[in-house]
Design an enzyme around this catalytic site. Structure first.
Site, mmCIF file in Angstrom:
data_model
loop_
_atom_site.group_PDB
_atom_site.id
_atom_site.type_symbol
_atom_site.label_atom_id
_atom_site.label_comp_id
_atom_site.label_asym_id
_atom_site.label_seq_id
_atom_site.Cartn_x
_atom_site.Cartn_y
_atom_site.Cartn_z
ATOM 1 N N GLU A 216 0.980 -1.165 0.040
ATOM 2 C CA GLU A 216 0.112 -0.004 0.164
ATOM 3 C C GLU A 216 0.938 1.135 0.101
ATOM 4 O O GLU A 216 1.936 1.301 0.723
ATOM 5 C CB GLU A 216 -0.841 0.005 1.322
ATOM 6 C CG GLU A 216 -1.946 -1.000 1.345
ATOM 7 C CD GLU A 216 -2.592 -1.179 2.729
ATOM 8 O OE1 GLU A 216 -3.794 -0.550 2.532
ATOM 9 O OE2 GLU A 216 -2.235 -1.376 3.640
ATOM 10 N N HIS A 240 -6.032 -11.336 4.779
ATOM 11 C CA HIS A 240 -6.106 -11.441 3.492
ATOM 12 C C HIS A 240 -4.689 -12.236 2.776
ATOM 13 O O HIS A 240 -5.056 -12.956 1.789
ATOM 14 C CB HIS A 240 -5.663 -9.965 3.054
ATOM 15 C CG HIS A 240 -6.833 -8.960 3.509
ATOM 16 N ND1 HIS A 240 -8.139 -9.224 3.412
ATOM 17 C CD2 HIS A 240 -6.669 -7.632 3.980
ATOM 18 C CE1 HIS A 240 -8.938 -8.345 4.031
ATOM 19 N NE2 HIS A 240 -7.823 -7.399 4.245
#
Ligand code: NAD
Length: 482
Positions: A216, A240
């Protein structure tokens, strides 16, 4: 490409936390896009439920603004917008008190699918389940959708599972991991199990290693104090990355059905070895144009990681000896999620040494630009002898399948429609979540006990130098983040 939208059955969907950030950015726009695609039947109803006292019309106005911002293309159609808003209702309901519950009961229809989306803080999940049950609102086939985080360790996940199980059967509980709703993640299964090409090679004999990256570019921003109690391991790896690892490593299920798929994923988690701490790198981003992690969370002594990389082994026949490298972090060079399968080199090269050799690489991109590409070795065209180069066989959805495919549905669209259809395949089962925590907890305990501090890394980089070293030790390299 022929679009095949199969309308779902009529439903009442209650969004607890219907005025929150997730409802505004994801849930309502997803529903709206499904409505525009004519997947939502005319009899469908969406009921926002939250603490705010407001009229249904005030809520509809707010929803319209949210759609303009987060589903701009669809929102440009005034008829579509009006038709959708007609199906939206609102009710002030207090998860912790009695206010609103009897009104909610009288609004619910018994002869349609009932779904209750818990888009509120996890501390309220138990209250909602208890009150839905106590007021006799949810009928037998009703579904509840539970957002992440599902617990913060094994103990809390177990007690949450137990609370939900008091009022709902496992077949009614939909634990969301939105990564599973991504088109490419489902495509990973199609590529693996729908072709003869890959599965015979999908094992330690032919796969050198696998890299899973979720990078990110943003920092923890306004969520600093929340994030600092969690960190990359709890926030990203336990759910995830673990899910991506499972789908990559699992055995072929006998059918593409919820329990068949989830049984296979669970076996992977159970076979996952606990890595030694030397195989884990944790980091915190430094200050650059933006504040450092420590400033963002306002905890100068925080030891929570905003980056983690690790080398993992799966102890089973298929994967013995093939490492899986996972990494995820904030304030990295770019936003990118991918699974990359590095195949081994051919066992014997018939070409001269200076022809070079290049192993095949299959990369599955989750974001941005969802797609799959496979690098294959060919001869460099033209004179100059036999020189090998690798070229991508690009299966970018946009290029391969035309403009319609460029408009890949958001994960929430798929997942919410699956809830209405009653298909749990892409949702986590309670035992899977607990197994993932059972693997995660001892690692967090180990580094906490040792008092390890995350190493600082430059914002806009690929993470700490130690993460690159983790790979160099094995004579491997991470794929570029950006
Ligand atoms: P938010 O703080 O923006 O919204 C919370 C909602 O809960 C509001 O509608 C509020 O009115 C409602 N609420 C609070 N107390 C209530 C009560 N006592 N009774 C009834 N309603 C009450 O939160 P959010 O960002 O929308 O997140 C909701 C859930 O989704 C959380 O579990 C969060 O962890 C999860 N989640 C959010 C995101 C995201 O991008 N925002 C992403 C993944 C998961």
């Amino acid at each position: 490409m022929v679009s095949r939208v199969i309308p779902v059955d009529p439903f009442d969907l209650v969004i607890f936390g219907g005025t929150g950030d997730l409802a505004r950015r994801k849930i309502l726009p997803a529903l709206y896009r499904r409505f525009c695609d004519e997947q939502m039947p005319r009899e469908a109803r969406i009921i926002g439920a939250a603490r705010t006292e407001q009229s249904p019309q005030e809520y509809r106005d707010w929803v319209a603004e949210a759609l303009k911002e987060f589903a701009p293309r669809s929102a440009a159609d005034p008829d579509g917008m009006a038709g959708f808003l007609d199906r939206v209702d609102y009710l002030p309901v207090d998860a912790k008190g009695e206010g609103g519950w009897s009104d909610l009961k009288s609004k619910m229809r018994d002869d349609v699918v009932q779904a209750f989306y818990f888009s509120v803080a996890p501390a309220l999940f138990g209250d909602l389940a208890e009150r839905l049950h106590h007021h006799g609102i949810a009928h037998e086939g009703a579904r509840i959708v539970v957002e992440k985080p599902f617990g913060r360790d094994l103990g809390t996940a177990r007690s949450l599972n137990a609370t939900l199980a008091e009022h709902f059967d496992e077949s009614q509980i939909y634990r969301i991991d939105h990564y599973l709703g991504k088109e490419t993640v489902q495509n990973l299964m199609a590529v693996r199990f729908g072709n003869v090409l890959f599965e015979p090679l999908w094992n330690a004999q032919y796969v050198d290693h696998v890299q899973i990256t979720v990078a990110e570019s943003v920092g923890v921003g306004g969520r600093g104090s929340y994030y600092d109690k969690s960190g990359a391991m709890r926030d990203m790896v336990q759910n995830h990355l673990m899910q991506l690892l499972c789908l990559t490593a699992m055995e072929p299920p006998s059918r593409f059905e919820p329990d068949a798929v989830r049984d296979e994923k669970l076996k992977v988690i159970r076979a996952l070895q606990s890595p030694p701490l030397k195989d884990i790198v944790r980091g915190q981003y430094k200050a650059g144009d933006n504040p450092s992690y420590l400033d963002d969370v306002e905890e100068p002594d925080s030891r929570t990681e905003s980056f983690i990389a690790m080398k993992l082994h799966i102890a089973n026949w298929r994967w013995n000896g093939t490492p899986f490298y996972l990494r995820t972090g904030k304030r990295l060079k770019t936003r990118k999620s991918e699974i990359v399968v590095h195949f081994k080199e051919p066992p014997h090269s018939i070409f001269d040494e200076d022809a070079g050799s290049r192993p095949n690489i299959l990369s599955i991109r989750l974001q941005p630009d969802e797609g799959i590409d496979l690098s294959v070795t060919i001869k460099e065209p033209g004179p100059g002898g036999m020189r090998l180069i690798d070229v991508p066989l690009d299966m970018s959805f946009a290029d391969a399948l035309g403009p319609e495919a460029a408009d890949v549905p958001d994960a929430y669209e798929r997942l919410i429609m699956d809830v209405i259809r009653g298909n749990q395949t892409l949702f986590m089962r309670g035992d899977e979540v607990e197994a993932a925590w059972a693997w995660t907890d001892p690692l967090i305990e180990a580094w906490t006990e040792r008092g390890d501090r995350p190493v600082p890394y430059e914002p806009g980089s690929a993470g700490p130098e130690d993460s690159a070293i983790l790979m160099h030790r094995d004579s491997r390299r991470w794929r570029e983040v950006g």
